[in-house]
Design a protein around this motif. Structure first.
Motif, short mmCIF file in Angstrom:
data_model
loop_
_atom_site.label_atom_id
_atom_site.label_comp_id
_atom_site.label_asym_id
_atom_site.label_seq_id
_atom_site.Cartn_x
_atom_site.Cartn_y
_atom_site.Cartn_z
N ARG A 289 -3.91 -21.25 7.46
CA ARG A 289 -2.96 -20.18 7.19
C ARG A 289 -2.64 -20.10 5.69
NH1 ARG A 289 0.95 -17.37 11.24
NH2 ARG A 289 0.99 -15.55 9.90
N THR A 290 -2.49 -18.88 5.21
CA THR A 290 -2.01 -18.66 3.84
C THR A 290 -0.76 -17.80 3.96
OG1 THR A 290 -3.22 -16.59 3.57
CG2 THR A 290 -4.40 -18.61 3.00
N ASP A 291 -0.25 -17.29 2.85
CA ASP A 291 0.89 -16.37 2.97
C ASP A 291 0.42 -14.94 3.23
OD1 ASP A 291 -0.23 -15.97 0.53
OD2 ASP A 291 1.63 -16.18 -0.64
N LYS A 292 -0.88 -14.76 3.38
CA LYS A 292 -1.40 -13.42 3.68
C LYS A 292 -1.29 -13.10 5.18
CE LYS A 292 -4.95 -13.41 0.08
NZ LYS A 292 -6.41 -13.34 -0.12
N THR A 293 -1.35 -11.82 5.48
CA THR A 293 -1.44 -11.38 6.87
C THR A 293 -2.82 -11.78 7.41
OG1 THR A 293 -0.04 -9.48 6.42
CG2 THR A 293 -1.47 -9.31 8.35
N LEU A 294 -2.85 -12.32 8.60
CA LEU A 294 -4.15 -12.58 9.23
C LEU A 294 -4.64 -11.28 9.86
CD1 LEU A 294 -3.48 -15.68 9.09
CD2 LEU A 294 -4.63 -15.82 11.29
N SER A 295 -5.87 -10.91 9.56
CA SER A 295 -6.39 -9.72 10.22
C SER A 295 -7.87 -9.89 10.52
CB SER A 295 -6.14 -8.47 9.37
OG SER A 295 -6.86 -8.54 8.16
N HIS A 296 -8.36 -8.99 11.35
CA HIS A 296 -9.74 -9.05 11.84
C HIS A 296 -10.52 -7.95 11.16
CE1 HIS A 296 -12.96 -8.21 14.84
NE2 HIS A 296 -12.90 -9.50 15.09
N VAL A 297 -11.71 -8.25 10.70
CA VAL A 297 -12.57 -7.24 10.09
C VAL A 297 -13.89 -7.20 10.84
CG1 VAL A 297 -13.78 -6.49 8.00
CG2 VAL A 297 -11.56 -7.63 7.81
N CYS A 298 -14.27 -6.02 11.26
CA CYS A 298 -15.54 -5.86 11.97
C CYS A 298 -16.44 -4.97 11.12
CB CYS A 298 -15.29 -5.23 13.33
SG CYS A 298 -16.77 -5.24 14.31
N VAL A 299 -17.61 -5.46 10.79
CA VAL A 299 -18.52 -4.72 9.92
C VAL A 299 -19.68 -4.16 10.75
CG1 VAL A 299 -19.94 -4.81 7.84
CG2 VAL A 299 -17.95 -6.32 8.07
N ALA B 214 -8.93 -5.91 16.86
CA ALA B 214 -8.89 -7.06 17.78
C ALA B 214 -7.67 -7.96 17.65
CB ALA B 214 -10.13 -7.91 17.57
N PHE B 215 -6.92 -7.84 16.59
CA PHE B 215 -5.96 -8.92 16.33
C PHE B 215 -4.52 -8.45 16.21
CE2 PHE B 215 -4.32 -12.56 13.81
CZ PHE B 215 -4.68 -13.56 14.69
N ILE C 210 -4.17 -0.95 17.63
CA ILE C 210 -5.27 -1.69 18.25
C ILE C 210 -5.92 -0.90 19.39
CG2 ILE C 210 -4.03 -2.96 20.06
CD1 ILE C 210 -5.56 -5.47 19.13
N GLN C 211 -5.19 0.02 20.01
CA GLN C 211 -5.82 0.81 21.08
C GLN C 211 -6.93 1.66 20.46
OE1 GLN C 211 -4.46 -0.31 23.77
NE2 GLN C 211 -2.46 -0.91 23.01
N ALA C 212 -6.57 2.42 19.45
CA ALA C 212 -7.57 3.27 18.79
C ALA C 212 -8.70 2.41 18.23
CB ALA C 212 -6.91 4.10 17.69
#
Lengths: 303, 303
Positions: B118-128, B144-145, B248-250
């Motif tokens: 963990r950092t102080d950043k927001t955790l997010s998911h990236v799909c390429v 996803a997240f 997240i639905q969209a």
């Protein structure tokens, strides 16, 4: 006949009694081209309401024989829409189509209390896809018209869409209210609604179909995915006919994703009205416009 | 080098210094197969943490030479995850990958205050995505997240995703916060947020990219559609690199729509962490898993 592709749907439309579409402001090249193709393919006749001089000019370019069509010369767009929608209201035409008029004015004519097509049903939009690799037509709603449907509106969207699916020969379509996940999560209202809709179907409040939600889209479309996730107790296992979206953001983005990345065709109509309404957009291609007329004709046959 | 396809990305990953992935509960055939392919293609080495007996059995089936890998024998899944994530935390590995452990326990290890990432950043998911017919990689977030990001979270998702795009060689990616429409409508919060994000970008609060929203997806992906709608004053005209979803639905429905209907490949990671986290699902295919390791390696190179 169960329509599994747009070829089936076009065939079904051409084997019905010939339907008549009233076009509001027909002086639009793309619309006239589609109307001509629909006539050539025996899908529908048309009454062209609008600026006759401009219609004639376009028809010449398209090598379209205007003696095949009834033309009503009304230059003012709002008046033309009023005239065209009244033809449908009065039973002189079977479906109503948007030409060169802004969407707002066109919808106003649809909703007109005296000559319009409003019923006590919810108006909703149905988009039908024929996607390469998917073994049946896929009916999406609502991707264009209702922004944030509540539970009862979602039930009405399903009812409207199921009627369209029935008209396309699907006896008992499988309806997937989709969400990001396939389990009910109180923090995700879409999943709660999907569960409620499933219960309403089980209780006989939503009939003529099998509703099973919430479902993630992979479980709705891909038997393999259902297998991987071990969900064998569902009524829908990668064989959905209808996708109900939680809201217009999800619906519209998915719809445009399909159009621009999948190998597919589509056609769409507005329903919940006295007669099917064809409301294609300028960015829709020729085939989409013809498909939409065919879809409307097949639906009109059942009305 | 600007990566425009997954071939480019795999090439970039194999030309970086070789990265090391720590796998939590490596006794999973699909994960080990991908780890083996990543090594064979010179994309990444691995430290396999988990049930050594089971790992050995699977490796034999896969004809995988275990002498090429460091193996740490920890049978208990939670303990194995703890050991594996600590390797990344301590700099002994460059990225962290989920094996045969439930997502909840795996994420708990990622978020562990002592040994996690963990950092102080927001955790997010990236799909390429690499989609046939689209001339560049497309970065989607969040599918996803994060269920319902508020404005600041959306800004953070953009910042995280732009970092990933930079690692893939895109200097100034174009970010499209998408919605059902391309105009601001106070009744559609997604459009209001999209407009705010665009202003934050103009004001220098979101940097390293060009944000232009709200956009409907066709305008983000299809120059032709932008032309039809007459929107020539936009910064994005069918050439988006990043798609930011309203919720997240969209996001999830669109992501699954792409996977199951488009001719495409994808790879995905969790980011906002000290090191890239690979969290593929059982339903992801082999190529997706390898792509995800390559994506993580390219991102780790820049960290």
């Amino acid at each position: 006949m169960v329509c599994k592709t747009f070829d089936d749907l076009l065939q079904k439309a051409s084997s019905c009694s010939v339907k008549k579409v009233a076009v509001a402001c027909a002086q639009d090249d793309a619309v006239l081209e589609a109307v001509k193709a629909a006539k050539d393919r025996n899908i529908a006749d048309a009454i062209l309401v609008g600026d006759k001089a401009k219609i004639t000019t376009i028809a010449n370019v398209l090598k379209m024989n205007l003696s095949d069509y009834e033309i009503i010369d009304v230059v003012d767009p709002v008046e033309a829409a009023h005239t065209a929608v009244k033809l449908v209201h009065d039973g002189k035409a079977d479906m109503y189509m948007k030409g060169l008029i802004d969407t707002k004015s066109f919808l106003k004519s649809v909703l007109d209390k005296e000559v319009g097509l409003r019923t006590d049903k919810t108006l909703s939009h149905v988009c039908v896809f024929d996607i390469e690799g998917y073994d049946r037509l896929l009916f999406l709603s609502d991707v264009a018209f209702i922004p944030y449907p509540d539970l009862e509106t979602k039930a009405n969207i399903i009812r409207n869409t199921v009627e369209i699916a029935h008209a396309c020969g699907l006896e008992n379509p499988k309806v997937a209210p989709v969400a990001a996940v396939e389990v009910v999560n109180p923090k995700m209202p879409a999943t709660v609604d999907a569960d409620e809709l499933t219960k309403m179907n089980e209780a006989g409040d939503i009939t003529g179909c099998i509703v099973d939600g919430p479902l993630a889209l992979d479980l709705a479309l891909e038997p393999e995915a259902a297998y991987h996730k071990g969900t064998t107790d569902r009524k829908i296992v990668g064989d959905a006919d209808v996708i109900l979206f939680p809201d217009i953001q999800a619906g519209n983005i998915t719809y445009k994703c399909l159009v621009h990345t999948a190998n597919c065709q589509n056609g769409n109509i507005l329903t919940g009205t006295k007669a099917p309404v064809i409301l294609t957009s300028r960015s829709d291609d020729f085939e989409t416009k013809v498909n939409s007329i065919a879809l409307a004709a097949v639906v009109a046959e059942e009305m």
